[in-house]
Motif scaffolding. Structure first.
Motif, PDB file in Angstrom:
ATOM      1  N   HIS A   1      10.201 -18.749  33.847  1.00 61.09           N
ATOM      2  CA  HIS A   1       9.541 -17.872  33.384  1.00 61.09           C
ATOM      3  C   HIS A   1       8.632 -17.073  34.047  1.00 61.09           C
ATOM      4  O   HIS A   1       7.023 -17.121  33.763  1.00 61.09           O
TER       5      HIS A   1
ATOM      6  N   TYR B   1       7.228 -14.347  24.561  1.00 60.72           N
ATOM      7  CA  TYR B   1       7.109 -15.599  24.197  1.00 60.72           C
ATOM      8  C   TYR B   1       5.671 -15.507  25.067  1.00 60.72           C
ATOM      9  O   TYR B   1       4.688 -15.908  24.807  1.00 60.72           O
ATOM     10  N   HIS B   2       6.186 -14.867  26.210  1.00 62.76           N
ATOM     11  CA  HIS B   2       4.671 -14.538  27.200  1.00 62.76           C
ATOM     12  C   HIS B   2       5.337 -13.587  28.462  1.00 62.76           C
ATOM     13  O   HIS B   2       6.547 -13.582  28.340  1.00 62.76           O
TER      14      HIS B   2
ATOM     15  N   VAL C   1      16.422 -20.435  31.436  1.00 58.54           N
ATOM     16  CA  VAL C   1      14.706 -19.679  31.140  1.00 58.54           C
ATOM     17  C   VAL C   1      13.978 -20.241  32.519  1.00 58.54           C
ATOM     18  O   VAL C   1      13.962 -20.540  33.738  1.00 58.54           O
TER      19      VAL C   1
ATOM     20  N   ALA D   1      14.892 -14.866  29.374  1.00 56.41           N
ATOM     21  CA  ALA D   1      15.976 -16.290  29.573  1.00 56.41           C
ATOM     22  C   ALA D   1      17.558 -15.772  28.960  1.00 56.41           C
ATOM     23  O   ALA D   1      17.445 -14.140  28.557  1.00 56.41           O
TER      24      ALA D   1
ATOM     25  N   GLN E   1      15.146 -24.881  32.834  1.00 59.38           N
ATOM     26  CA  GLN E   1      14.221 -24.286  33.468  1.00 59.38           C
ATOM     27  C   GLN E   1      15.142 -23.645  34.446  1.00 59.38           C
ATOM     28  O   GLN E   1      15.335 -25.189  35.299  1.00 59.38           O
TER      29      GLN E   1
ATOM     30  N   TYR F   1       9.042 -14.124  30.924  1.00 58.81           N
ATOM     31  CA  TYR F   1       9.932 -15.369  29.517  1.00 58.81           C
ATOM     32  C   TYR F   1      10.972 -14.970  30.336  1.00 58.81           C
ATOM     33  O   TYR F   1      11.208 -13.471  29.224  1.00 58.81           O
TER      34      TYR F   1
ATOM     35  N   GLU G   1      14.158 -10.050  28.975  1.00 53.66           N
ATOM     36  CA  GLU G   1      12.467 -10.409  29.239  1.00 53.66           C
ATOM     37  C   GLU G   1      12.763 -10.662  27.137  1.00 53.66           C
ATOM     38  O   GLU G   1      13.217  -9.945  26.801  1.00 53.66           O
TER      39      GLU G   1
END
Length: 142
Positions: A128, A106-107, A126, A112, A76, A110, A103
């Motif tokens: 968030h 996943y939500h 990642v 990563a 993270q 996000y 992007e």
């Protein structure tokens, strides 16, 4: 280990990767973890560690003589720029691309990037998105 302080309170306490080439892995992880501002600690016992990650050779006492299988490990990070820097640095230090920065579904927010380390482990950085934490971690002093 020589540490007098640990940070705990996250889902994973620690993970150990047993790798074929400890020096190649040391170079790779030292480079990407520098980008993530996580120090790497060397030991004389056939492994190195960083926060909750331990990387060892098959010859280390804790490895039981065999490399681990393919794993997915996600770090993270603080922002999108760090995801981008992680990806560039990893590729410059022997990783193979496994998903360019961007992007993901996943939500919302996000962001990563994914690379394969020298042993084929899927390593991710990642971010968030904007979020508020109650605390960065729990600090344990010895």
């Amino acid at each position: 280990m020589g540490t007098t302080q640990l940070h705990r309170g996250r889902l994973i306490d620690h993970i150990q990767l047993v790798v074929r080439d400890l020096e190649a892995s040391r170079e790779f992880y030292t480079a990407i973890l520098k980008v993530l501002e996580i120090p790497v600690i060397d030991t004389p016992d056939g492994y190195f560690w960083a926060d909750e990650l331990v990387v060892s050779s098959p010859e280390s006492a804790a490895s039981q003589g065999a490399p681990t299988g393919r794993h997915h490990l996600a770090f993270q990070v603080k922002d999108r720029a760090t995801v981008d820097a992680f990806h560039r640095t990893a590729l410059a230090h022997g990783a193979r691309d496994n998903g360019a920065p961007g992007e993901r579904a996943y939500h919302p927010g996000y962001y990563a990037a994914f690379v394969l380390d020298p042993d084929g482990n899927n390593i991710e950085a990642v971010h968030h998105g904007e979020a508020r934490r109650s605390a960065p971690s729990v600090v344990i002093d010895f």
